[in-house]
Design a protein around this motif. Structure first.
Motif, PDB file in Angstrom:
ATOM      1  N   TYR A  53       0.819  -1.213   0.000  1.00  0.00           N
ATOM      2  CA  TYR A  53       0.000   0.000   0.000  1.00  0.00           C
ATOM      3  C   TYR A  53       0.856   1.268   0.000  1.00  0.00           C
ATOM      4  CZ  TYR A  53      -4.431  -2.276   1.491  1.00  0.00           C
ATOM      5  OH  TYR A  53      -5.575  -3.024   1.578  1.00  0.00           O
ATOM      6  N   VAL A  54       0.230   2.348  -0.443  1.00  0.00           N
ATOM      7  CA  VAL A  54       0.526   3.696   0.034  1.00  0.00           C
ATOM      8  C   VAL A  54      -0.767   4.169   0.678  1.00  0.00           C
ATOM      9  CG1 VAL A  54       1.012   6.081  -0.602  1.00  0.00           C
ATOM     10  CG2 VAL A  54       2.283   4.240  -1.682  1.00  0.00           C
ATOM     11  N   ASN A  55      -0.711   4.584   1.928  1.00  0.00           N
ATOM     12  CA  ASN A  55      -1.931   4.989   2.620  1.00  0.00           C
ATOM     13  C   ASN A  55      -1.696   6.288   3.385  1.00  0.00           C
ATOM     14  OD1 ASN A  55      -0.444   4.086   4.846  1.00  0.00           O
ATOM     15  ND2 ASN A  55      -1.576   2.158   5.013  1.00  0.00           N
ATOM     16  N   GLY A  56      -2.629   6.619   4.279  1.00  0.00           N
ATOM     17  CA  GLY A  56      -2.509   7.861   5.038  1.00  0.00           C
ATOM     18  C   GLY A  56      -3.109   9.062   4.340  1.00  0.00           C
ATOM     19  N   VAL A  57      -3.945   8.836   3.338  1.00  0.00           N
ATOM     20  CA  VAL A  57      -4.523   9.927   2.553  1.00  0.00           C
ATOM     21  C   VAL A  57      -6.042   9.851   2.630  1.00  0.00           C
ATOM     22  CG1 VAL A  57      -4.599  11.061   0.303  1.00  0.00           C
ATOM     23  CG2 VAL A  57      -2.555   9.783   0.989  1.00  0.00           C
ATOM     24  N   ARG A  58      -6.691  10.993   2.837  1.00  0.00           N
ATOM     25  CA  ARG A  58      -8.149  11.044   2.945  1.00  0.00           C
ATOM     26  C   ARG A  58      -8.796  11.169   1.559  1.00  0.00           C
ATOM     27  NH1 ARG A  58      -9.414  11.632   8.233  1.00  0.00           N
ATOM     28  NH2 ARG A  58      -7.806  12.509   9.592  1.00  0.00           N
ATOM     29  N   ASP A  59     -10.045  10.716   1.463  1.00  0.00           N
ATOM     30  CA  ASP A  59     -10.795  10.840   0.214  1.00  0.00           C
ATOM     31  C   ASP A  59     -10.865  12.291  -0.247  1.00  0.00           C
ATOM     32  OD1 ASP A  59     -11.221   8.138   0.199  1.00  0.00           O
ATOM     33  OD2 ASP A  59     -13.336   8.233   0.768  1.00  0.00           O
ATOM     34  N   ALA A  60     -11.033  13.217   0.696  1.00  0.00           N
ATOM     35  CA  ALA A  60     -11.164  14.635   0.334  1.00  0.00           C
ATOM     36  C   ALA A  60      -9.904  15.154  -0.351  1.00  0.00           C
ATOM     37  CB  ALA A  60     -11.470  15.460   1.579  1.00  0.00           C
ATOM     38  N   GLU A  61      -8.732  14.685   0.085  1.00  0.00           N
ATOM     39  CA  GLU A  61      -7.484  15.114  -0.545  1.00  0.00           C
ATOM     40  C   GLU A  61      -7.356  14.550  -1.958  1.00  0.00           C
ATOM     41  OE1 GLU A  61      -4.177  15.461   2.864  1.00  0.00           O
ATOM     42  OE2 GLU A  61      -5.263  13.557   2.923  1.00  0.00           O
ATOM     43  N   LEU A  62      -7.753  13.299  -2.127  1.00  0.00           N
ATOM     44  CA  LEU A  62      -7.698  12.689  -3.455  1.00  0.00           C
ATOM     45  C   LEU A  62      -8.698  13.341  -4.395  1.00  0.00           C
ATOM     46  CD1 LEU A  62      -7.409   8.947  -2.366  1.00  0.00           C
ATOM     47  CD2 LEU A  62      -5.589  10.370  -3.336  1.00  0.00           C
ATOM     48  N   LYS A  63      -9.886  13.627  -3.906  1.00  0.00           N
ATOM     49  CA  LYS A  63     -10.896  14.282  -4.733  1.00  0.00           C
ATOM     50  C   LYS A  63     -10.441  15.676  -5.151  1.00  0.00           C
ATOM     51  CE  LYS A  63     -15.801  15.560  -4.896  1.00  0.00           C
ATOM     52  NZ  LYS A  63     -15.551  16.926  -5.413  1.00  0.00           N
TER      53      LYS A  63
ATOM     54  N   HIS B  27     -10.992   7.104 -14.418  1.00  0.00           N
ATOM     55  CA  HIS B  27     -10.883   8.542 -14.211  1.00  0.00           C
ATOM     56  C   HIS B  27     -10.473   9.289 -15.481  1.00  0.00           C
ATOM     57  CE1 HIS B  27     -10.857   7.335  -9.898  1.00  0.00           C
ATOM     58  NE2 HIS B  27     -11.497   8.477  -9.774  1.00  0.00           N
ATOM     59  N   LEU B  28      -9.762   8.637 -16.381  1.00  0.00           N
ATOM     60  CA  LEU B  28      -9.492   9.259 -17.674  1.00  0.00           C
ATOM     61  C   LEU B  28     -10.791   9.531 -18.430  1.00  0.00           C
ATOM     62  CD1 LEU B  28      -6.397   7.305 -19.112  1.00  0.00           C
ATOM     63  CD2 LEU B  28      -6.535   9.776 -18.748  1.00  0.00           C
ATOM     64  N   HIS B  29     -11.697   8.583 -18.396  1.00  0.00           N
ATOM     65  CA  HIS B  29     -12.933   8.688 -19.177  1.00  0.00           C
ATOM     66  C   HIS B  29     -14.025   9.473 -18.461  1.00  0.00           C
ATOM     67  CE1 HIS B  29     -10.991   5.357 -21.361  1.00  0.00           C
ATOM     68  NE2 HIS B  29     -11.785   5.664 -22.361  1.00  0.00           N
ATOM     69  N   ARG B  30     -14.055   9.393 -17.114  1.00  0.00           N
ATOM     70  CA  ARG B  30     -15.151  10.034 -16.377  1.00  0.00           C
ATOM     71  C   ARG B  30     -14.609  10.800 -15.162  1.00  0.00           C
ATOM     72  NH1 ARG B  30     -18.947   5.292 -14.832  1.00  0.00           N
ATOM     73  NH2 ARG B  30     -17.034   4.049 -15.015  1.00  0.00           N
ATOM     74  N   PRO B  31     -13.839  11.858 -15.413  1.00  0.00           N
ATOM     75  CA  PRO B  31     -13.204  12.561 -14.297  1.00  0.00           C
ATOM     76  C   PRO B  31     -14.178  13.351 -13.423  1.00  0.00           C
ATOM     77  CG  PRO B  31     -12.833  13.730 -16.359  1.00  0.00           C
ATOM     78  CD  PRO B  31     -13.452  12.423 -16.719  1.00  0.00           C
ATOM     79  N   GLU B  32     -15.392  13.594 -13.888  1.00  0.00           N
ATOM     80  CA  GLU B  32     -16.324  14.418 -13.129  1.00  0.00           C
ATOM     81  C   GLU B  32     -17.407  13.598 -12.435  1.00  0.00           C
ATOM     82  OE1 GLU B  32     -17.819  17.342 -15.810  1.00  0.00           O
ATOM     83  OE2 GLU B  32     -15.882  18.345 -16.032  1.00  0.00           O
ATOM     84  N   MET B  33     -17.313  12.271 -12.504  1.00  0.00           N
ATOM     85  CA  MET B  33     -18.326  11.458 -11.843  1.00  0.00           C
ATOM     86  C   MET B  33     -18.166  11.543 -10.327  1.00  0.00           C
ATOM     87  SD  MET B  33     -17.022   7.494 -12.282  1.00  0.00           S
ATOM     88  CE  MET B  33     -18.399   6.914 -11.283  1.00  0.00           C
ATOM     89  N   GLU B  34     -19.147  11.074  -9.583  1.00  0.00           N
ATOM     90  CA  GLU B  34     -19.062  11.080  -8.136  1.00  0.00           C
ATOM     91  C   GLU B  34     -17.803  10.343  -7.689  1.00  0.00           C
ATOM     92  OE1 GLU B  34     -21.670   9.552  -4.247  1.00  0.00           O
ATOM     93  OE2 GLU B  34     -22.455   9.328  -6.301  1.00  0.00           O
ATOM     94  N   PHE B  35     -17.082  10.936  -6.736  1.00  0.00           N
ATOM     95  CA  PHE B  35     -15.791  10.376  -6.353  1.00  0.00           C
ATOM     96  C   PHE B  35     -15.962   8.999  -5.732  1.00  0.00           C
ATOM     97  CE2 PHE B  35     -12.354   9.487  -3.408  1.00  0.00           C
ATOM     98  CZ  PHE B  35     -11.255   9.697  -4.218  1.00  0.00           C
ATOM     99  N   LYS B  36     -15.110   8.083  -6.176  1.00  0.00           N
ATOM    100  CA  LYS B  36     -15.047   6.729  -5.643  1.00  0.00           C
ATOM    101  C   LYS B  36     -13.598   6.286  -5.729  1.00  0.00           C
ATOM    102  CE  LYS B  36     -16.815   2.040  -6.463  1.00  0.00           C
ATOM    103  NZ  LYS B  36     -17.612   1.183  -7.388  1.00  0.00           N
ATOM    104  N   ARG B  37     -13.015   5.940  -4.602  1.00  0.00           N
ATOM    105  CA  ARG B  37     -11.583   5.657  -4.558  1.00  0.00           C
ATOM    106  C   ARG B  37     -11.215   4.412  -5.358  1.00  0.00           C
ATOM    107  NH1 ARG B  37      -7.348   5.856   0.423  1.00  0.00           N
ATOM    108  NH2 ARG B  37      -8.747   7.518   1.110  1.00  0.00           N
ATOM    109  N   TYR B  38     -11.991   3.344  -5.234  1.00  0.00           N
ATOM    110  CA  TYR B  38     -11.640   2.074  -5.857  1.00  0.00           C
ATOM    111  C   TYR B  38     -12.503   1.780  -7.072  1.00  0.00           C
ATOM    112  CZ  TYR B  38      -9.071   1.239  -1.525  1.00  0.00           C
ATOM    113  OH  TYR B  38      -8.205   1.342  -0.474  1.00  0.00           O
ATOM    114  N   THR B  39     -11.930   1.022  -7.985  1.00  0.00           N
ATOM    115  CA  THR B  39     -12.610   0.636  -9.221  1.00  0.00           C
ATOM    116  C   THR B  39     -12.464  -0.865  -9.428  1.00  0.00           C
ATOM    117  OG1 THR B  39     -12.091   2.781 -10.249  1.00  0.00           O
ATOM    118  CG2 THR B  39     -12.742   0.985 -11.722  1.00  0.00           C
ATOM    119  N   THR B  40     -13.578  -1.537  -9.674  1.00  0.00           N
ATOM    120  CA  THR B  40     -13.541  -2.935 -10.078  1.00  0.00           C
ATOM    121  C   THR B  40     -13.775  -3.013 -11.577  1.00  0.00           C
ATOM    122  OG1 THR B  40     -15.913  -3.313  -9.762  1.00  0.00           O
ATOM    123  CG2 THR B  40     -14.486  -3.582  -7.835  1.00  0.00           C
ATOM    124  N   TYR B  41     -13.494  -4.172 -12.138  1.00  0.00           N
ATOM    125  CA  TYR B  41     -13.699  -4.315 -13.580  1.00  0.00           C
ATOM    126  C   TYR B  41     -15.167  -4.117 -13.952  1.00  0.00           C
ATOM    127  CZ  TYR B  41     -13.319  -6.130 -18.321  1.00  0.00           C
ATOM    128  OH  TYR B  41     -13.366  -6.262 -19.688  1.00  0.00           O
ATOM    129  N   GLY B  42     -16.088  -4.530 -13.080  1.00  0.00           N
ATOM    130  CA  GLY B  42     -17.508  -4.349 -13.344  1.00  0.00           C
ATOM    131  C   GLY B  42     -17.948  -2.898 -13.332  1.00  0.00           C
TER     132      GLY B  42
END
Length: 415
Positions: free
Chosen positions: A124-134, A220-235
Motif C-alpha cells: 500500500y501507500v496509505n494515510g490519505v483522505r478521500d477529500a485530498e484525493l478528490k 478517471h481518464l474517461h469520467r473525471p467528473e463522476m461522483e468520487f469513488k476511490r476504488y474501481t472494479t472491472y464491473g
C-alpha cells in the motif's frame, strides 16, 4: 498482488544457471538530493534502489564459495539465482509504491509507503483522505491520473535503467537479469489483471490510495467528473472503458519484445560495435505510449536512442530522445547527457486532438574526487540538472515547465 508472488516464486526456476562473475569496474550511483527537494523523488528512489541492489548482490556473490551445500552440493550461480529471486519477492514493491508516494509528496500531500505484502497480498501507500484525493482529481487531473499509474511508471523506468546497464556491459546478467526479467514480466501482468481489489471496509487512513492502478486510472481518464469513488472494479467500467483496458492489456505485450529477456545483452558487429534493442509500453497521465529502444556501445561510447508514440483517447503524438553515458571530458570528469523532444496533447488532455511541442535536457557532471589503486575504490561527486518545458517525462516529478537540480555520489569498485 498475490499473482506477482506466484510469478516471482516460479520463474526463478528457469534461471538458476546464471551468475557468471568477472572482474571489471562498476559504478554505483546514489542521489542525495533531487527536485523537488523532498525525500524521495521517483528518480531518486529508482537510482538508489538499483545501486543498492547491485552492490548487495555483488558483495554477496563475491563472499560465497564456488559451491555450497544446499540440500546437496550446489554451484554458487544457482544459489545466487535463488537468493536474487527471493530478494525480488520481498523487495519488488518498494520502488513501485515509492513511485505512487513520490507523486503525493511532490504535491505536498502527506502519505505513508507500506511496501510489504499484507493480508490481502498487496502493498500500500496509505494515510490519505478521500477529500485530498478528490481535490487533486478536481484541480490537477493529469497529476491525479499519474498518481494511479506512477507505480508502473517507476517499474518501467527502473527496468529501462537495468536494460541500459546490461546492454552497455556495465553490469552482468548474473547480478541483474532476474531483477530485470521479473520486473518487466510483472509490469505486463499488472496490465492484464482484472481482480476486484477494493477493501473499502478499512479505516480511511489505512486504505490504499487508489486500489487497482490500471482500472482506476482508466475510469478517471474517461469520467473525471463522476461522483468520487476511490476504488474501481472491472464491473465498474463502461463498455468504452473495457475496450480501452483491452488496448492497454495487449499493447503491454510489447514489453516482452526484448532480447534481454533471453539473456541476450546485444549483437556485436565485425568492427566491434555492439547494439541491442527492445520494445516498451506504459500508461501516461493522458493515455499511454509505445517505445522502441536502441542501445549502442562502441569503445567508450555508450548511447541509448528511443522513439516514442504517445496516444490519448484517439490521437497519436510523436516523441524521441537520445542519451550518452559516462562521456569522458577531462582527466577527472565524465558526464551523462540526455536530450528529449516530444509532442503531447495540449494541456495533457485525454480528449483533445491538438498537440503541443516540448522537450528537455538532462545532464549530470561527475567529478572523481578520490581513487585508490591499492583497494580499487573510487568516489565521485555528481551534480545534475534537468530543464524541461511543459510535458510528461519519465521519473521527472514536474509536469509543467521546470528547472531542477540534483546532487549525488558514485562509488566505483573493481570487482
Amino acid at each position: 498482488m498475490l499473482m506477482r508472488k506466484i510469478t516471482v516464486s516460479l520463474l526463478f526456476l528457469g534461471s538458476l544457471p546464471l551468475c557468471a562473475q568477472e572482474k571489471q569496474q562498476h559504478e554505483y550511483s546514489f542521489l542525495l538530493m533531487d527536485a523537488p527537494a523532498r525525500l524521495y523523488t521517483m528518480r531518486q528512489s529508482n537510482e538508489n534502489f538499483l545501486s543498492a541492489y547491485r552492490l548487495g548482490m555483488r558483495t554477496l556473490a563475491n563472499s560465497l564459495p564456488d559451491s555450497i551445500y544446499l540440500f546437496k552440493k550446489t554451484p554458487k550461480g544457482n544459489v545466487m539465482a535463488l537468493i536474487e529471486a527471493l530478494c525480488e519477492f520481498v523487495l519488488y514493491p518498494l520502488p513501485h509504491e515509492e513511485g505512487h508516494r513520490s507523486i503525493l509528496t511532490a504535491e505536498g500531500i502527506g502519505s505513508i509507503s507500506a511496501p510489504f505484502y499484507n493480508e490481502y497480498g498487496a502493498a500500500y501507500v496509505n494515510g490519505v483522505r478521500d477529500a485530498e484525493l478528490k481535490s487533486l482529481r478536481d484541480t490537477k487531473l493529469p497529476t491525479y491520473i499519474r498518481l494511479h499509474v506512477a507505480g508502473n511508471e517507476a517499474d518501467y523506468a527502473l527496468a529501462l535503467r537495468s536494460g541500459s546497464l546490461l546492454s552497455w556491459d556495465r553490469e552482468t546478467t548474473g547480478i541483474l537479469w532476474i531483477e530485470y526479467l521479473l520486473r518487466k514480466l510483472n509490469v505486463t501482468i499488472y496490465y492484464f489483471m482484472r481482480d476486484d481489489f477494493s477493501p473499502s471496509d478499512e479505516p480511511e487512513l489505512e486504505r490504499d490510495i487508489v486500489g487497482h492502478d490500471v482500472l482506476s486510472g482508466i475510469r478517471h481518464l474517461h469520467r473525471p467528473e463522476m461522483e468520487f469513488k476511490r476504488y474501481t472494479t472491472y464491473g465498474d467500467l463502461t463498455d468504452e472503458e473495457k475496450k480501452f483496458h483491452n488496448r492497454v492489456r495487449y499493447r503491454s505485450l510489447i514489453n516482452l519484445i526484448d532480447p534481454l529477456l533471453l539473456t541476450k545483452t546485444g549483437f556485436t558487429l565485425k568492427n566491434g560495435l555492439k547494439f541491442n534493442l527492445a520494445g516498451g509500453y506504459g500508461m501516461s497521465p493522458f493515455g499511454d505510449f509505445i517505445d522502441e529502444h536502441f542501445w549502442v556501445k562502441w569503445g567508450k561510447l555508450n548511447s541509448h536512442f528511443y522513439l516514442r508514440e504517445f496516444e490519448n483517447r484517439s490521437t497519436w503524438f510523436p516523441a524521441a530522445g537520445v542519451e550518452f553515458a559516462n562521456v569522458p571530458l577531462f582527466k577527472m570528469f565524465t558526464a551523462d547527457v540526455a536530450l528529449h523532444g516530444w509532442q503531447q496533447p495540449k494541456n495533457l488532455d485525454f480528449n483533445t486532438t491538438q498537440g503541443q511541442w516540448g522537450g528537455a535536457i538532462d545532464a549530470m557532471l561527475k567529478s572523481r574526487i578520490y581513487y585508490s589503486h591499492k583497494t580499487d575504490f573510487g568516489l565521485s561527486l555528481n551534480i545534475g540538472v534537468t530543464a524541461k518545458t511543459k510535458g510528461y517525462l519519465l521519473e521527472e516529478m514536474a509536469l509543467g515547465s521546470n528547472v531542477g537540480w540534483r546532487v549525488g555520489v558514485s562509488v566505483w569498485l573493481n570487482k
